[in-house]
Design a protein around this motif. Structure first.
Motif, PDB file in Angstrom:
ATOM      1  N   CYS A  32       0.852  -1.185   0.000  1.00 56.48           N
ATOM      2  CA  CYS A  32       0.000   0.000   0.000  1.00 56.48           C
ATOM      3  C   CYS A  32       0.889   1.236   0.000  1.00 56.48           C
ATOM      4  O   CYS A  32       1.997   1.203   0.528  1.00 56.48           O
ATOM      5  CB  CYS A  32      -0.920   0.015   1.219  1.00 56.48           C
ATOM      6  N   LEU A  34      -0.096   4.032   1.419  1.00 57.32           N
ATOM      7  CA  LEU A  34      -0.437   4.835   2.595  1.00 57.32           C
ATOM      8  C   LEU A  34      -0.084   4.089   3.883  1.00 57.32           C
ATOM      9  O   LEU A  34       0.229   2.892   3.856  1.00 57.32           O
ATOM     10  CB  LEU A  34      -1.933   5.178   2.605  1.00 57.32           C
ATOM     11  N   ARG A  35      -0.166   4.826   4.990  1.00 63.43           N
ATOM     12  CA  ARG A  35       0.050   4.239   6.321  1.00 63.43           C
ATOM     13  C   ARG A  35      -1.033   4.776   7.253  1.00 63.43           C
ATOM     14  O   ARG A  35      -0.740   5.525   8.180  1.00 63.43           O
ATOM     15  CB  ARG A  35       1.440   4.644   6.864  1.00 63.43           C
ATOM     16  N   CYS A  36      -2.283   4.426   6.990  1.00 66.69           N
ATOM     17  CA  CYS A  36      -3.376   4.924   7.838  1.00 66.69           C
ATOM     18  C   CYS A  36      -3.163   4.405   9.262  1.00 66.69           C
ATOM     19  O   CYS A  36      -2.850   3.225   9.452  1.00 66.69           O
ATOM     20  CB  CYS A  36      -4.729   4.446   7.335  1.00 66.69           C
ATOM     21  N   PHE A  38      -5.163   3.594  11.524  1.00 65.66           N
ATOM     22  CA  PHE A  38      -6.078   2.545  11.993  1.00 65.66           C
ATOM     23  C   PHE A  38      -5.946   1.243  11.191  1.00 65.66           C
ATOM     24  O   PHE A  38      -6.702   0.302  11.411  1.00 65.66           O
ATOM     25  CB  PHE A  38      -7.530   3.033  11.923  1.00 65.66           C
ATOM     26  N   CYS A  39      -5.002   1.177  10.260  1.00 64.48           N
ATOM     27  CA  CYS A  39      -4.941   0.019   9.347  1.00 64.48           C
ATOM     28  C   CYS A  39      -4.698  -1.286  10.114  1.00 64.48           C
ATOM     29  O   CYS A  39      -3.810  -1.365  10.952  1.00 64.48           O
ATOM     30  CB  CYS A  39      -3.817   0.214   8.334  1.00 64.48           C
ATOM     31  N   LYS A  43       0.112  -5.878   5.159  1.00 60.34           N
ATOM     32  CA  LYS A  43       0.384  -5.483   3.766  1.00 60.34           C
ATOM     33  C   LYS A  43       1.631  -6.158   3.205  1.00 60.34           C
ATOM     34  O   LYS A  43       2.001  -5.936   2.070  1.00 60.34           O
ATOM     35  CB  LYS A  43       0.518  -3.961   3.689  1.00 60.34           C
ATOM     36  N   GLY A  76      -7.005  -4.752  -0.786  1.00 59.76           N
ATOM     37  CA  GLY A  76      -5.592  -4.704  -0.437  1.00 59.76           C
ATOM     38  C   GLY A  76      -5.427  -4.421   1.039  1.00 59.76           C
ATOM     39  O   GLY A  76      -6.332  -4.706   1.831  1.00 59.76           O
ATOM     40  N   GLY A  77      -4.330  -3.742   1.323  1.00 59.59           N
ATOM     41  CA  GLY A  77      -3.429  -3.013   0.452  1.00 59.59           C
ATOM     42  C   GLY A  77      -4.132  -2.091  -0.542  1.00 59.59           C
ATOM     43  O   GLY A  77      -5.251  -1.685  -0.357  1.00 59.59           O
ATOM     44  N   ASN A 105      -8.057   3.204  -2.193  1.00 60.63           N
ATOM     45  CA  ASN A 105      -7.921   4.392  -1.341  1.00 60.63           C
ATOM     46  C   ASN A 105      -8.039   5.685  -2.143  1.00 60.63           C
ATOM     47  O   ASN A 105      -7.899   6.778  -1.588  1.00 60.63           O
ATOM     48  CB  ASN A 105      -6.619   4.342  -0.527  1.00 60.63           C
ATOM     49  N   LYS A 127      -9.832   9.444   2.070  1.00 64.69           N
ATOM     50  CA  LYS A 127      -8.995   9.343   3.271  1.00 64.69           C
ATOM     51  C   LYS A 127      -8.972  10.682   3.994  1.00 64.69           C
ATOM     52  O   LYS A 127      -8.232  11.591   3.607  1.00 64.69           O
ATOM     53  CB  LYS A 127      -7.577   8.898   2.876  1.00 64.69           C
TER      54      LYS A 127
HETATM   55  S1  SF4 Z   1      -4.556  -0.798   3.298  1.00 61.44           S
HETATM   56 FE1  SF4 Z   1      -6.151   0.779   3.381  1.00 61.44          FE
HETATM   57  S2  SF4 Z   1      -6.305   1.276   5.559  1.00 61.44           S
HETATM   58 FE2  SF4 Z   1      -4.359   0.201   5.281  1.00 61.44          FE
HETATM   59  S3  SF4 Z   1      -2.832   1.822   4.962  1.00 61.44           S
HETATM   60 FE3  SF4 Z   1      -3.549   1.188   2.936  1.00 61.44          FE
HETATM   61  S4  SF4 Z   1      -5.215   2.595   2.459  1.00 61.44           S
HETATM   62 FE4  SF4 Z   1      -4.855   2.749   4.651  1.00 61.44          FE
END
Ligand code: SF4
Length: 230
Positions: A32, A34-36, A38-39, A43, A76-77, A105, A127
């Motif tokens: 992925c 991103l690094r949300c 709450f994820c 990944k 995903g991811g 995302n 997001k």
């Molecule tokens: S998998 Fe989804 S929730 Fe997790 S970091 Fe990537 S976009 Fe964010």
């Protein structure tokens, strides 16, 4: 042939968003951008497949659908990291009469452009920076929704830290494109590493805020987590 890294392939019910409860096949892609905060998705890991190899893995799951349409979700991811692979793979799924959902995302509209005609439904996450603790992606989300407006619903994850100003920006983008595009407010599911769930009163207040500008705003938690399903 292009290859993609896949961490899971399974069938289950759709656990979130507008089509919750529907029987589907899921392909979870690794990685992925991103690094949300709450994820809860792992990944890393997974195995590389060509499109032809993966379609053979999908095939046994298609026998369990009965009379209904066969739905397959790319998740995903972030599946669009594997856009070149998807360009080759999705036509193979179409040959098997599968309908395709893309969960994304919404940060890479330029990649989505290449496969948009091969996807039936887009579950498009906006997001919100106060939710993810990531930088904002408003311009990418706007471009993405413009490309996918005829087949999308938008989802936003609400945490204890989500601010109404972020929701307002999301509502503005959606309503300027089409106020009938559904918006799903998803209260975050707490887990080991993230516990900041929002009070339900806050989520209902956000729903009220959004309903002033959009016609279809739903509060839907992650049902598969309650049912202890994948
Ligand atoms: S998998 Fe989804 S929730 Fe997790 S970091 Fe990537 S976009 Fe964010």
């Amino acid at each position: 042939m292009e290859k993609a890294k896949v961490s899971e392939l399974f069938s289950s019910i759709q656990g979130e968003g507008l089509y919750v409860g529907r029987k589907e096949i899921f392909i979870r892609f690794s990685g992925c951008n991103l690094r949300c905060v709450f994820c809860d998705v792992n990944k890393k890991g997974g195995k590389f497949y060509t499109g032809r190899e993966l379609v053979e893995k999908v095939h046994p799951h298609t026998n369990t659908f009965g009379m209904g349409a066969k739905w397959l979700t790319l998740t995903g991811g972030e599946p669009l990291l594997w856009c070149d692979f998807l360009k080759e793979f999705l036509p193979l799924l179409k040959d098997r009469e599968l309908k395709i959902v893309l969960e994304t995302n919404g940060t890479m509209p330029e990649k989505f452009r290449n496969i948009k005609d091969l996807v039936d439904i887009v579950a498009l996450d906006f997001k919100l920076p106060s939710s993810t603790q990531e930088k904002p992606f408003w311009s990418q989300h706007r471009q993405f929704l413009n490309l996918a407006k005829d087949k999308s619903f938008v989802k936003v994850v609400i945490t204890a830290k989500t601010i109404s100003g972020d929701l307002k920006k999301a509502i503005k983008i959606i309503s300027e494109i089409n106020q009938e595009i559904p918006l799903v407010l998803q209260p975050v599911t707490p887990h080991k590493k993230f516990k900041a769930a929002p009070p339900i009163e806050k989520v209902l207040k956000f729903q009220q805020q959004a309903l002033k500008f959009l016609t279809d705003v739903r509060v839907i938690p992650q049902v598969h987590k309650f049912l202890k399903l994948k």
